[in-house]
Motif scaffolding. Structure first.
Motif, PDB file in Angstrom:
ATOM      1  N   THR A  58       0.829  -1.199   0.000  1.00  0.00           N
ATOM      2  CA  THR A  58       0.000   0.000   0.000  1.00  0.00           C
ATOM      3  C   THR A  58       0.864   1.251   0.000  1.00  0.00           C
ATOM      4  O   THR A  58       1.848   1.335   0.722  1.00  0.00           O
ATOM      5  N   TYR A  60       0.704   5.076   1.116  1.00  0.00           N
ATOM      6  CA  TYR A  60      -0.085   5.888   2.046  1.00  0.00           C
ATOM      7  C   TYR A  60       0.061   7.351   1.660  1.00  0.00           C
ATOM      8  O   TYR A  60       1.175   7.864   1.564  1.00  0.00           O
ATOM      9  N   LYS A  85      -2.146  -0.542  -4.321  1.00  0.00           N
ATOM     10  CA  LYS A  85      -3.286   0.220  -3.806  1.00  0.00           C
ATOM     11  C   LYS A  85      -2.760   1.432  -3.043  1.00  0.00           C
ATOM     12  O   LYS A  85      -1.607   1.470  -2.629  1.00  0.00           O
ATOM     13  N   ASN A  87      -3.836   4.188   0.125  1.00  0.00           N
ATOM     14  CA  ASN A  87      -4.695   4.519   1.248  1.00  0.00           C
ATOM     15  C   ASN A  87      -4.658   6.035   1.384  1.00  0.00           C
ATOM     16  O   ASN A  87      -3.628   6.612   1.729  1.00  0.00           O
ATOM     17  N   GLY A  90      -7.845   7.088   4.918  1.00  0.00           N
ATOM     18  CA  GLY A  90      -8.570   5.931   5.443  1.00  0.00           C
ATOM     19  C   GLY A  90      -9.325   5.118   4.412  1.00  0.00           C
ATOM     20  O   GLY A  90      -9.871   4.071   4.738  1.00  0.00           O
ATOM     21  N   ASN A  91      -9.370   5.572   3.180  1.00  0.00           N
ATOM     22  CA  ASN A  91     -10.030   4.829   2.107  1.00  0.00           C
ATOM     23  C   ASN A  91      -8.967   4.244   1.185  1.00  0.00           C
ATOM     24  O   ASN A  91      -7.948   4.881   0.925  1.00  0.00           O
ATOM     25  N   VAL A  92      -9.236   3.062   0.656  1.00  0.00           N
ATOM     26  CA  VAL A  92      -8.264   2.368  -0.190  1.00  0.00           C
ATOM     27  C   VAL A  92      -8.757   2.348  -1.639  1.00  0.00           C
ATOM     28  O   VAL A  92      -9.915   2.037  -1.903  1.00  0.00           O
ATOM     29  N   TYR A  93      -7.836   2.686  -2.567  1.00  0.00           N
ATOM     30  CA  TYR A  93      -8.138   2.746  -3.992  1.00  0.00           C
ATOM     31  C   TYR A  93      -7.060   1.975  -4.756  1.00  0.00           C
ATOM     32  O   TYR A  93      -5.921   1.909  -4.311  1.00  0.00           O
ATOM     33  N   SER A 103      -9.812   6.877  -9.313  1.00  0.00           N
ATOM     34  CA  SER A 103     -10.724   6.958  -8.169  1.00  0.00           C
ATOM     35  C   SER A 103     -10.101   7.734  -7.006  1.00  0.00           C
ATOM     36  O   SER A 103     -10.774   8.533  -6.347  1.00  0.00           O
ATOM     37  N   CYS A 104      -8.831   7.541  -6.747  1.00  0.00           N
ATOM     38  CA  CYS A 104      -8.165   8.289  -5.677  1.00  0.00           C
ATOM     39  C   CYS A 104      -8.018   9.754  -6.075  1.00  0.00           C
ATOM     40  O   CYS A 104      -8.197  10.648  -5.247  1.00  0.00           O
ATOM     41  N   ALA A 107     -11.074  11.519  -5.214  1.00  0.00           N
ATOM     42  CA  ALA A 107     -11.154  11.763  -3.774  1.00  0.00           C
ATOM     43  C   ALA A 107     -10.222  12.909  -3.364  1.00  0.00           C
ATOM     44  O   ALA A 107     -10.583  13.732  -2.513  1.00  0.00           O
ATOM     45  N   TYR A 111     -11.286  16.418  -1.599  1.00  0.00           N
ATOM     46  CA  TYR A 111     -10.623  16.842  -0.366  1.00  0.00           C
ATOM     47  C   TYR A 111     -10.065  18.260  -0.529  1.00  0.00           C
ATOM     48  O   TYR A 111     -10.264  19.118   0.337  1.00  0.00           O
TER      49      TYR A 111
END
Length: 123
Positions: A58, A60, A85, A87, A90-93, A103-104, A107, A111
């Motif tokens: 992941t 971060y 992926k 993070n 707190g959401n994982v894409y 998708s991230c 987000a 934000y």
């Protein structure tokens, strides 16, 4: 011996906002590799196979008042990218090896719009 390292990339928030606006889809805002500000050893394994089984897959991403911070693990000397992926808050894409995630990115745009009053391009 095989070493797992954690890379930390820090980007000043103004630079990050500008980059995100200009490079659609890239979660780091760059279409080229950014050099980590920090690089520290996480673990030392006997074999590459053990390291591959242990590595965190992941990336971060955290956005603070002053900076965007990306952290990911890699195996020292390996040419493979092990993360798949991201993070973010707190959401994982899903994320590609070049740090692109539609998708991230969406987000991140939301934000930044809510917390910074900034809108990113939608190319």
């Amino acid at each position: 011996m095989t070493t797992i390292n954690r890379a930390v990339i820090r980007i000043e928030i103004e630079d990050y906002i500008s980059a995100i606006q200009n490079n659609y889809g890239y979660i780091d805002g760059a279409d080229y590799f950014l050099v980590p500000a920090e690089d520290r050893v996480v673990s030392v394994c006997e074999t590459v196979e053990e390291a591959e089984a242990e590595i965190d897959q992941t990336v971060y991403l955290t956005i603070t008042e002053n900076e965007a911070v990306l952290e990911y693990e890699y195996i020292s000397g390996a040419e493979n990218v092990y993360f798949n992926k991201v993070n973010f808050m707190g959401n994982v894409y899903p994320v590609s090896e070049d740090l692109k995630s539609a998708s991230c990115y969406k987000a991140i745009k939301e934000y930044l719009k809510l917390h910074k009053g900034v809108e990113a391009n939608e190319d």
